[in-house]
Every structure is written in C-alpha cells, then in structure tokens.
Write a protein that holds these residues in place. Structure first.
Motif, PDB file in Angstrom:
ATOM      1  N   ILE A 167      42.210  22.360  36.139  1.00 44.03           N
ATOM      2  CA  ILE A 167      42.205  22.768  37.701  1.00 44.03           C
ATOM      3  C   ILE A 167      42.270  24.496  37.230  1.00 44.03           C
ATOM      4  O   ILE A 167      41.294  25.589  37.755  1.00 44.03           O
ATOM      5  CB  ILE A 167      42.927  22.439  39.011  1.00 44.03           C
ATOM      6  CG1 ILE A 167      42.749  21.284  39.366  1.00 44.03           C
ATOM      7  CG2 ILE A 167      43.685  23.650  39.443  1.00 44.03           C
ATOM      8  CD1 ILE A 167      43.616  20.189  40.296  1.00 44.03           C
ATOM      9  N   THR A 171      39.240  26.893  38.692  1.00 49.39           N
ATOM     10  CA  THR A 171      39.768  27.953  39.262  1.00 49.39           C
ATOM     11  C   THR A 171      39.156  29.760  39.287  1.00 49.39           C
ATOM     12  O   THR A 171      38.959  30.658  40.259  1.00 49.39           O
ATOM     13  CB  THR A 171      41.697  28.097  39.642  1.00 49.39           C
ATOM     14  OG1 THR A 171      41.722  26.569  39.878  1.00 49.39           O
ATOM     15  CG2 THR A 171      41.542  28.983  40.389  1.00 49.39           C
ATOM     16  N   GLU A 175      36.751  31.474  41.113  1.00 45.45           N
ATOM     17  CA  GLU A 175      37.387  33.207  41.497  1.00 45.45           C
ATOM     18  C   GLU A 175      36.006  33.625  41.867  1.00 45.45           C
ATOM     19  O   GLU A 175      35.990  35.077  41.666  1.00 45.45           O
ATOM     20  CB  GLU A 175      38.485  33.572  41.250  1.00 45.45           C
ATOM     21  CG  GLU A 175      39.835  33.263  41.800  1.00 45.45           C
ATOM     22  CD  GLU A 175      41.046  32.627  40.511  1.00 45.45           C
ATOM     23  OE1 GLU A 175      41.990  32.097  40.367  1.00 45.45           O
ATOM     24  OE2 GLU A 175      40.879  32.957  39.602  1.00 45.45           O
ATOM     25  N   MET A 205      46.168  25.315  47.092  1.00 47.79           N
ATOM     26  CA  MET A 205      45.616  25.982  45.310  1.00 47.79           C
ATOM     27  C   MET A 205      43.903  26.213  45.805  1.00 47.79           C
ATOM     28  O   MET A 205      43.209  25.545  46.885  1.00 47.79           O
ATOM     29  CB  MET A 205      45.921  24.855  44.574  1.00 47.79           C
ATOM     30  CG  MET A 205      47.548  25.242  43.744  1.00 47.79           C
ATOM     31  SD  MET A 205      46.997  24.200  42.574  1.00 47.79           S
ATOM     32  CE  MET A 205      46.105  23.423  42.030  1.00 47.79           C
ATOM     33  N   LEU A 206      43.107  27.313  45.662  1.00 45.97           N
ATOM     34  CA  LEU A 206      42.002  27.142  45.483  1.00 45.97           C
ATOM     35  C   LEU A 206      41.075  26.173  45.164  1.00 45.97           C
ATOM     36  O   LEU A 206      40.033  26.140  46.081  1.00 45.97           O
ATOM     37  CB  LEU A 206      41.294  28.569  44.774  1.00 45.97           C
ATOM     38  CG  LEU A 206      40.432  29.445  44.567  1.00 45.97           C
ATOM     39  CD1 LEU A 206      39.799  29.663  46.564  1.00 45.97           C
ATOM     40  CD2 LEU A 206      39.674  30.448  43.998  1.00 45.97           C
ATOM     41  N   VAL A 207      41.465  25.116  44.111  1.00 49.65           N
ATOM     42  CA  VAL A 207      40.569  24.523  43.718  1.00 49.65           C
ATOM     43  C   VAL A 207      41.298  23.217  43.945  1.00 49.65           C
ATOM     44  O   VAL A 207      42.456  23.537  43.549  1.00 49.65           O
ATOM     45  CB  VAL A 207      40.103  24.662  42.165  1.00 49.65           C
ATOM     46  CG1 VAL A 207      39.135  23.139  42.050  1.00 49.65           C
ATOM     47  CG2 VAL A 207      39.170  25.288  42.344  1.00 49.65           C
TER      48      VAL A 207
END
Length: 408
Positions: A167, A171, A175, A205-207
C-alpha cells in the motif's frame, strides 16, 4: 513569410467557416486559438477526417511526460469540441469521446507515475514486481461515460488483498498520478481529480484493498454511497480484475439495498436532500426536476428490476434497457430521452461557451441567446421551438411530475 495556417484559411473556405463558428460559439476555445494558432491544425484534421479518432490505447507508450500529456489532452479536447460545435455531433457521442480521452489520460498518467516510482525507488522488495496491480475506478460522470469539458474525475484506487503490504508504494503512485493530472500549470490542467468517494471519504486511506471496500459496503456505507458505485468502471490498471471486483461490490450492495423496498424511500430522501443542499446553486443538476431526477429514477428502476446487468451504460442506454425490460412506459421513455438530451446539451453549451461548468442559465439576454444557438445544435427541433428558458421550465416540471409518479 505567412504562417502555414494563414495559407490554409485562404485556400479553404469551409475551414475558415469552422473557425468563425468556434470563435462565435466559444470564448474559451477562441482564446486558445488566439494564443496558439497552431491548434488550428486540430480543426483542419476534423475538416479532413470528420469522426475519425485515434486509438487511445496506444497512448501511454507514446508520451514522454506530464507536459506532453497535457498538450495532447488539450489538442484532442479542442478537436472533439470542434466537431461537437461545427458538425453538431449528438451530445452523448461527444460525451463518450471526452470520457475515452479522459480514460486515456488516466492510463497514461498511471504508466508515468509507476515508471517514475520505479526509477526513484529504494532497493526492490524481494519478489514483488509492480506492474498493474492497482485498479483505478471511475465513478460519477466519468464512470457513466458522460464526462465533459471541465468535469471533475471521481476516482478511487483499489489493491488486491494479496498486495496489501505494498500500500505505501502504490499510495505514492496514486498521489503522483493525481498531481500529474490536476496540477495547474501555465498550460492549464488536464482535469481536477476528486477522490472523496472512497470508503470513509477524506478520513479513509487513498489506496485501499478489495476486502476493505467489501467490508465497508457490507456494513458501514450509506445507501447513497452504494448507489454511487452503480455507475462505476475500471479505467486503468488491471482492467479485468477491476471489473470483477466491481461486480462483487454490486452484489454486496444489491443484498443490502436492492431486494427490499428500502431503496425506494432511501433514494427519495437522498434526492430531496440534494435538492435542498445543491439545488439553489446548481438548479440544472440538483434543482427540482433537474438531471438528478432522471438519474435517480433510472437507479431506482434498475434496483427494482432485480439488480439487472452490470454493464456500464450512459443515461440513454439505461433508459433503453429499462424500457425493453418493461419497467418504463414507451411515452415516458421517449420523454426521458428528450429530457436527458436537453439537460446535457444545456450543460455542454455552458461549458463550451466559457470553459467551465455552470449550473444555471445565464442572466443576460446576450449570453442566453448565445447558449440557445449552441443548444439548438444538439437537440431535436421540437426541443428548441421556443425560448430556452421556457423550454427548460416545461422540461423541469414534466421531469418532476414523472419522478413523483414513480416514487409516490
């Protein structure tokens, strides 16, 4: 020594006519052409091969960096919109083209971000080769192939459970992708990326892994979040796996919201909430009888029709299928097709004219007339035989009348 484009204009009256039309229809594209006359080449390409678009799937391999991607995107966008204006391309065809262009930009950006990370990466993690494991999913207008000039792309980033340890790496890829696509430069930007539709929104979380998505939708997600994912598709990364994953998510959603009558009440409440929150600022989309009425009606009929089909469909295609399944009267279906074309044409006209999204009709007579001329290019005759504001008022009240009949 005359620049080449002057010579083209002298020798080709049709091309000159197209340029005049563009200047008249769009101060946004007019400005672009004045700043960079070489963009006239895109109008000339449209003139010489109307309706021919490159195969964007080769794109990631041919572009060097984000600046090149930005230029490519700008040129293609100009050509798509020149066709829309000068050749009166049907509105939903134009939106499909713009969506495919956005997909290509996302896929190219994925490639670039990944290569950059691999170049600058610390020693390889033993036995792990990052290729296309991360899936990039589009929701909203891009998810339903109705992306337009100056739309935001709603994106979420998903990893297979087996890649959970990676992750942090992915990530940074995500980004960097977002930064490449939405960085504002002297050349402008490609488009804005919105990632708030991920589980737990900004807090999340973004991913995230597939499992964390499934858990969230099985237990925590609100109805409106589940429904948002009914208009989703994979646009970059492992496409096959992404499609399979979205199928599973829909199953989870379906078990939670579909079978019972719950979805009807939930959708109704959600629609009215959007109307009170966003309606005043964006009446065309969120106001009473606006585009959301059509969208919510289609989602409800689809849920009611037993979770039919996962295929990605834009609004006219959704109307067709629901009518074929017998969930929509013929006259209602015909009206909804008209209303969808009208709303998207007005929205498109506002964007093309100014280069930005607008949620309401312009206030000045001059601008309203300019918009009216644009909208009449993409709507059938019976939808522009009276002033635009009168037509809009009628369509809004008929749309709401249908919506209430369905939900009451």
């Amino acid at each position: 020594h005359h620049p080449e484009w002057l010579h083209w204009l002298d020798s080709d009256l049709v091309l000159a006519g197209y340029l005049l039309e563009l200047f008249e229809a769009s101060s946004y594209f007019g400005d672009q052409l004045v700043r960079k006359p070489d963009l006239i080449e895109e109008v000339r390409r449209m003139r010489e091969a109307p309706g021919e678009f490159p195969d964007y799937s080769e794109l990631p391999r041919t572009l060097g960096d984000a600046a090149e991607l930005r230029r490519f995107f700008q040129r293609e966008m100009l050509r798509i919109q020149s066709e829309s204006i000068c050749l009166r391309t049907p509105i939903f065809d134009t939106l499909k083209r713009t969506s495919r262009l956005a997909d290509a930009a996302i896929a190219a950006s994925y490639q670039m971000a990944l290569e950059h990370m691999l170049d600058s990466r610390l020693p390889e993690r033993a036995g792990y080769t990052p290729v296309d494991q991360m899936m990039v999913i589009a929701l909203g207008r891009l998810g339903m192939l109705e992306f337009d000039l100056a739309s935001d792309a709603d994106l979420v980033f998903v990893l297979p459970d087996g890649d959970a340890a990676e992750i942090p790496f992915w990530t940074r890829v995500a980004e960097r992708m977002i930064q490449q696509i939405s960085a504002y430069t002297g050349e402008g930007m490609i488009f804005t990326v919105d990632t708030r539709l991920r589980p737990n929104g900004r807090e999340g979380m973004l991913v995230q892994t597939e499992q964390s998505f499934r858990d969230y939708f099985a237990t925590t997600a609100e109805a409106w979040e589940g429904i948002t994912y009914m208009k989703s598709r994979t646009v970059a990364g492992n496409m096959e796996r992404g499609t399979e994953f979205l199928n599973q998510l829909q199953e989870v959603d379906w078990r939670r919201w579909g079978q019972s009558g719950r979805s009807k009440k939930k959708l109704w409440e959600m629609r009215l909430r959007l109307e009170s929150e966003q309606g005043p600022g964006n009446p065309l989309k969120a106001g009473r009888g606006g585009y959301y009425d059509i969208d919510f009606a289609m989602m409800y009929l689809r849920l009611k029709g037993a979770g039919i089909f996962f295929k990605v469909l834009n609004t006219p295609e959704r109307i067709d299928i629901i009518e074929k399944m017998g969930h929509l009267e013929r006259a209602d279906a015909a009206f909804l097709r008209d209303a969808a074309i009208f709303y998207r044409s007005v929205d498109h006209g506002l964007r093309v004219y100014s280069g930005q999204a607008g949620g309401r009709l312009p206030r000045t007579r001059h601008k309203l007339e300019a918009l009216d001329r644009l909208v009449s290019r993409w709507t059938p005759d019976h939808l522009h035989d009276q002033p635009l504001d009168v037509e809009l008022a009628q369509i809004r009240s008929r749309t709401r009348e249908f919506f209430e009949r369905l939900f009451k």
